[in-house]
Design a protein around this motif. Structure first.
Motif: not given
Ligand code: HEM
Length: 405
Positions: A91, A243, A247, A293, A298, A350, A355, A357, A363
């Motif tokens: 993704l 994931l 994840g 993170l 971009r 997040l 995109h 999260c 989380a």
């Molecule tokens: C504290 C924990 C977490 C933080 C700080 C975090 C942070 C982020 C951030 C900042 C992004 C956006 C990246 C961007 O815009 O370039 C993101 C995307 C994503 N996160 Fe998390 N995340 C966390 C936990 C999780 C968990 C538990 C899962 C799944 C089980 C997850 C799955 C994803 C996925 C699949 C994306 C991509 C979404 C997309 O591109 O549409 N994350 N996350």
């Protein structure tokens, strides 16, 4: 170490210097004093650090994770071919319409209502972890507590058998190193080997799930393959790998950072956890104050005026400093203070926009349960040594967290 200003808006700051990655906030404060955009010499990129600028850029259609048509991302070298394959349909490597189609497939598993059904299971898992060390009077909470919970949760959600948890951890640790921009060639070779092993494993598991479906996400994705716009095998593999990696890695670091933050800023009030609203506030402040993170990039899809006389061409890659945005003094009063009940607290840990999260509800739930259960059972946790962060600025997390009680 100090920031060296090589021009009015250009600075030199070594991201590999321990002084920086142990306390990036000290340096972010200096960036905030100048105001953005600022050019970071070591990355060769314009950076945004202010909250409003970062939040807006994340939501702005003039920026995307991929370069615009006619511009290519530099290809991965041959020794990262398998790694590149795992990323192809991630993704995070797609934009609409493919992003919309695949995100819709996983969204359903992560909406708050669905995620809340996992609460009892996560609480049980958290208590089981604490049972292992509760009588010892001391623990290393990163390995014994923060690490096992997220990987177990995401493996269960996908339907990966428990005996493979250790493999998942090893593969994921190896693969995420490639995202740090400071990795060595050896790290890249290890990441590629992990990608091969991970894909072979998933290939086998998908075959099994095809014969014997269960009630978990992988089987759900396989069932969707019958639909006209269902996912291909390669897409399912990329989704599963993303994931598992996204994840758990960020969640492990956030649990560790949050525990350290709470211990360092007494008194922790046991009543925070009685009320869903106050517990959500504490979790939001942990996410803001010490996010796991810190940098995402971009690409400009067209010429963009970044403000203060800086204009960038289409195809230019810029860095969004999420960790700095969360400490923006214009957005957050007493920005460096840890204020557990801070409200409002709209931070960017997040992400935001397209995109944002997908795992955010999960989380937050994991954090709420992990923190409330740990501090509920062991309210007198004390640090026995000053915890140090790992040597990667992008993944801002502790290497160990030694405590006693
Ligand atoms: C504290 C924990 C977490 C933080 C700080 C975090 C942070 C982020 C951030 C900042 C992004 C956006 C990246 C961007 O815009 O370039 C993101 C995307 C994503 N996160 Fe998390 N995340 C966390 C936990 C999780 C968990 C538990 C899962 C799944 C089980 C997850 C799955 C994803 C996925 C699949 C994306 C991509 C979404 C997309 O591109 O549409 N994350 N996350």
């Amino acid at each position: 170490m100090t920031i060296e200003w090589t021009g009015p808006r250009h600075f030199s700051l070594d991201p590999k210097d321990p002084a920086f990655y142990q306390n990036p906030y000290h340096y972010y404060a200096q960036l905030h004093e100048r105001g953005g955009p600022l050019f970071w010499e070591q990355y060769g990129m314009w950076c945004l650090a202010g909250f409003k600028q970062v939040d807006r850029a994340l939501r702005d259609k003039r920026f995307a994770r991929l370069p615009p048509p006619g511009f290519e991302r530099p290809p991965y070298p041959k020794h990262l071919a398998a790694f590149a394959q795992t990323e192809k349909f991630s993704l995070l490597a797609l934009e609409p319409p493919d992003h919309t189609r695949l995100r819709r497939l996983v969204n359903r598993a992560f909406v708050s209502r669905q995620v809340e059904t996992m609460a009892d299971d996560i609480r049980q898992l958290t208590n089981d972890c604490i049972d292992q060390f509760a009588a010892d009077g001391q623990a290393e909470l990163l390995a014994q507590f923060a690490t096992p919970i997220p990987v177990t949760v995401i493996a269960r959600l996908l339907g990966v058998p428990k005996i493979h948890t250790a493999d998942l951890l090893n593969w994921s640790h190896a693969m995420v190193k490639v995202y740090t921009m400071t990795q060595s060639r050896e790290d890249e070779i290890a990441a590629n080997q992990a990608s091969v092993a991970f894909m072979d494993f998933l290939d086998e598991l998908l075959k099994q799930r095809r014969k014997q479906p269960d009630n978990n996400l992988l089987s759900h994705l396989i069932a969707q393959q019958r639909e006209p716009d269902g996912p291909s095998n390669d897409e399912i593999m990329s989704i599963a790998i993303l994931l598992l990696n996204a994840g758990h890695e960020a969640t492990v670091h956030q649990i560790g950072n949050a525990i350290a933050d709470i211990i360092r800023h007494p008194p922790a009030n046991p009543r925070w956890w009685d009320d869903p609203q106050t517990s959500d506030q504490v979790v939001a402040e942990c996410l803001r104050h010490d996010a796991p993170l810190h940098l995402f990039t971009r690409y400009a899809q067209q010429e963009v005026d970044l403000g203060n006389g800086v204009s960038i061409d289409a195809g230019t890659e810029i860095a969004l400093l999420l960790g700095a945005a969360n400490r923006c003094p214009i957005q957050f009063a007493n920005t460096d203070d840890f204020e557990p009940l801070r409200s409002p607290n709209a931070n960017v840990s997040l992400g935001a926009g397209l995109h944002f999260c997908v795992g955010a509800p999960l989380a937050r739930l994991e954090l709420r349960i992990a923190l409330s259960t740990l501090f509920g059972r062991l309210p007198n946790l004390t640090l026995t040594s000053d915890p140090l962060y790992t040597d990667s600025f992008h993944f801002h997390g502790l290497s160990a967290l030694h405590v006693n009680w």
